[in-house]
Motif scaffolding. Sequence first.
Motif, mmCIF file in Angstrom:
data_model
loop_
_atom_site.group_PDB
_atom_site.id
_atom_site.type_symbol
_atom_site.label_atom_id
_atom_site.label_comp_id
_atom_site.label_asym_id
_atom_site.label_seq_id
_atom_site.Cartn_x
_atom_site.Cartn_y
_atom_site.Cartn_z
ATOM 1 N N ARG A 34 0.832 -1.210 0.000
ATOM 2 C CA ARG A 34 0.000 0.000 0.000
ATOM 3 C C ARG A 34 0.862 1.254 0.000
ATOM 4 O O ARG A 34 0.613 2.203 -0.744
ATOM 5 N N ARG A 35 1.877 1.258 0.842
ATOM 6 C CA ARG A 35 2.729 2.449 0.936
ATOM 7 C C ARG A 35 3.538 2.664 -0.348
ATOM 8 O O ARG A 35 3.698 3.801 -0.790
ATOM 9 N N SER A 91 -1.907 3.086 -2.782
ATOM 10 C CA SER A 91 -3.182 2.514 -3.192
ATOM 11 C C SER A 91 -3.686 1.572 -2.102
ATOM 12 O O SER A 91 -2.917 1.111 -1.266
ATOM 13 N N ALA A 92 -4.976 1.261 -2.138
ATOM 14 C CA ALA A 92 -5.580 0.403 -1.112
ATOM 15 C C ALA A 92 -5.042 -1.028 -1.158
ATOM 16 O O ALA A 92 -4.985 -1.700 -0.138
ATOM 17 N N PHE A 93 -4.664 -1.506 -2.323
ATOM 18 C CA PHE A 93 -4.042 -2.814 -2.499
ATOM 19 C C PHE A 93 -3.394 -2.835 -3.866
ATOM 20 O O PHE A 93 -3.614 -1.927 -4.669
ATOM 21 N N VAL A 94 -2.559 -3.833 -4.115
ATOM 22 C CA VAL A 94 -1.910 -3.960 -5.422
ATOM 23 C C VAL A 94 -2.171 -5.354 -5.987
ATOM 24 O O VAL A 94 -2.434 -6.300 -5.241
ATOM 25 N N THR A 95 -2.084 -5.452 -7.283
ATOM 26 C CA THR A 95 -2.198 -6.733 -7.955
ATOM 27 C C THR A 95 -0.840 -7.031 -8.570
ATOM 28 O O THR A 95 -0.259 -6.178 -9.242
ATOM 29 N N PHE A 96 -0.325 -8.206 -8.299
ATOM 30 C CA PHE A 96 0.956 -8.583 -8.870
ATOM 31 C C PHE A 96 0.940 -10.047 -9.267
ATOM 32 O O PHE A 96 0.039 -10.803 -8.927
ATOM 33 N N PHE A 97 1.970 -10.421 -10.015
ATOM 34 C CA PHE A 97 2.172 -11.818 -10.401
ATOM 35 C C PHE A 97 3.639 -12.129 -10.239
ATOM 36 O O PHE A 97 4.486 -11.240 -10.263
#
Length: 152
Positions: A48-49, A53-59
Motif C-alpha cells: 500500500r505504501r 493505493s488500497a491494495f496492489v495486484t501482482f504476479f
Amino acid sequence: MSSERSKPEALDMEGTQTTKGRCMCGNVRYELTGPMFDVVHCHCESCRRQSSSAFVTFFNIDKAHFRYTRGRPISYESSDGVERTHCGRCGSPISYENPRELSIFACTLEDLTLVKPQAHIMVGEMLPWLVFGDDLPCFEQGQPVAGQRRKY
C-alpha cells in the motif's frame, strides 16, 4: 492520455509468447517469456505504501524469463532481504523481489487482459473500509499455496 497497448507479441523462434510491460512514462520497459504464477491482490501495508493505493495486484515470474529492454528501475531495500523497484522518472512501482520470488506489479503490463487474479492475500492487514466485489479466496497472510507455484 496515451495508450501504448499491445497484445501479447508473436511467438518467438522457440514458440514462446513474449509479453511486454512498462512504467507510466515508458523509460523502463520489460518483457517476459514465461508463465505468470500466483496472480494475487496484496493488502499488506508495504505494498500500500509503495503504490499509494488500497491494495496492489501482482504476479510472480521466473527470473530467467524476465528482462529489461529499456532503462533500469531504481531499487531500494524496503525490508530485510526485500528489494522493491520503481521508475526513477515517473515513480511507477515495477517489482518486489526477494531470494525466492520476483513479483511484477500487474498494471505495468501493456495488456491487462492477461491478468486473472486468483486470490486476495495479506487480508489481515486489509483496510477496514475496503469491500470486495469478487468471490476470490482470501488468505490472512502469504501466498495461497505455500511452497508450490500456481500457473495461470
